[in-house]
Write a protein that holds these residues in place. Structure first.
Motif, PDB file in Angstrom:
ATOM      1  N   ASP A  50       4.999   3.876   1.558  1.00  0.00           N
ATOM      2  CA  ASP A  50       3.911   3.009   1.468  1.00  0.00           C
ATOM      3  C   ASP A  50       3.362   2.981   2.638  1.00  0.00           C
ATOM      4  OD1 ASP A  50       5.616   1.632   3.351  1.00  0.00           O
ATOM      5  OD2 ASP A  50       5.927   0.387   1.762  1.00  0.00           O
ATOM      6  N   LYS A  51       2.062   2.259   2.973  1.00  0.00           N
ATOM      7  CA  LYS A  51       1.057   2.070   4.058  1.00  0.00           C
ATOM      8  C   LYS A  51       1.977   1.647   5.324  1.00  0.00           C
ATOM      9  CE  LYS A  51      -1.770  -1.092   4.401  1.00  0.00           C
ATOM     10  NZ  LYS A  51      -3.233  -2.008   4.230  1.00  0.00           N
ATOM     11  N   GLU A  52       2.944   0.760   4.999  1.00  0.00           N
ATOM     12  CA  GLU A  52       3.780  -0.162   5.998  1.00  0.00           C
ATOM     13  C   GLU A  52       4.592   1.121   6.793  1.00  0.00           C
ATOM     14  OE1 GLU A  52       5.990  -3.995   7.441  1.00  0.00           O
ATOM     15  OE2 GLU A  52       6.608  -3.290   5.350  1.00  0.00           O
ATOM     16  N   GLU A  53       5.447   2.038   6.177  1.00  0.00           N
ATOM     17  CA  GLU A  53       5.964   2.967   6.499  1.00  0.00           C
ATOM     18  C   GLU A  53       5.074   3.956   7.571  1.00  0.00           C
ATOM     19  OE1 GLU A  53       9.287   5.105   7.815  1.00  0.00           O
ATOM     20  OE2 GLU A  53       9.317   3.072   6.672  1.00  0.00           O
ATOM     21  N   ILE A  54       4.111   4.349   6.807  1.00  0.00           N
ATOM     22  CA  ILE A  54       3.177   5.229   7.915  1.00  0.00           C
ATOM     23  C   ILE A  54       2.673   4.550   9.072  1.00  0.00           C
ATOM     24  CG2 ILE A  54       0.859   6.460   7.848  1.00  0.00           C
ATOM     25  CD1 ILE A  54       1.213   6.679   4.588  1.00  0.00           C
TER      26      ILE A  54
END
Length: 193
Positions: A50-54
């Motif tokens: 997800d975006k948070e991991e990126i």
């Protein structure tokens, strides 16, 4: 081959960093990241979830580089010179680009850190590491003799000033004003030579 990334992660993270700097975390979509990196959304989801991991991976790299560059800037013979060079570096890092790119860590701290414990920890870790680098410089016998306050307290004030400078840059867009403010802080913390 399954499980092997078909893109250059370093390049993708650099492109993603620029998007997060320009738009912030909330306004950045996975489509924005896909467009900027040239990597399909599905591939980004498969690789990172997800975006948070990126964002977390991108921010960790950004923070490591910022702290390392701060350490280099502080590597000067005299305390006053080291602090001046540190603030030159800090101001240059937020005023680069057109429009100026600002400070990602301050932007994230203000935008979402309270909503995301993970991101709050990432920002806190970066600022703590920056403080520790400053303490390393400020606690030498020569520096202690010149400081008007204890090294740890001085380091915390300097880190806080870097966040304030980032905010003032957004308001005034005036690097000269920022340098003058930093110089005034140095004058209040370091005894005249």
């Amino acid at each position: 081959m399954a499980g092997v990334r078909q893109f250059d992660e370093d390049s993708a993270f650099e492109q993603a960093l620029e998007v997060f700097r320009a738009k912030g975390y909330r306004a950045t979509s996975m489509l924005d990241l896909a467009k900027s990196t040239g990597v399909q959304r599905g591939s980004l989801y498969n690789a990172y979830g997800d975006k948070e991991e990126i964002f977390s991976r991108v921010f960790e790299r950004y923070a490591d580089r910022f702290v390392a560059d701060a350490r280099v800037a502080l590597n000067k013979a005299g305390l006053r010179e080291a602090l001046v060079e540190f603030f030159v570096f800090a101001i240059r890092s937020i005023t680069q680009g057109s429009p100026a790119r600002g400070c990602l860590s301050t932007k994230i701290a203000v935008e979402i850190a309270s909503e995301s414990p993970r991101q709050q920890e990432l920002v806190k870790k970066m600022l703590d590491e920056l403080e520790d680098v400053l303490v390393g410089v400020l606690q030498s016998p020569e520096a202690r003799a010149q400081l008007v306050i204890p090294p740890r307290q001085a380091a915390r004030i300097i880190v806080t000033m870097t966040r304030g400078i980032a905010v003032m840059e957004r308001v005034y867009s005036d690097p000269k004003r920022l340098r003058q403010t930093a110089s005034a802080l140095i004058d209040t913390m370091v005894r005249p030579g």
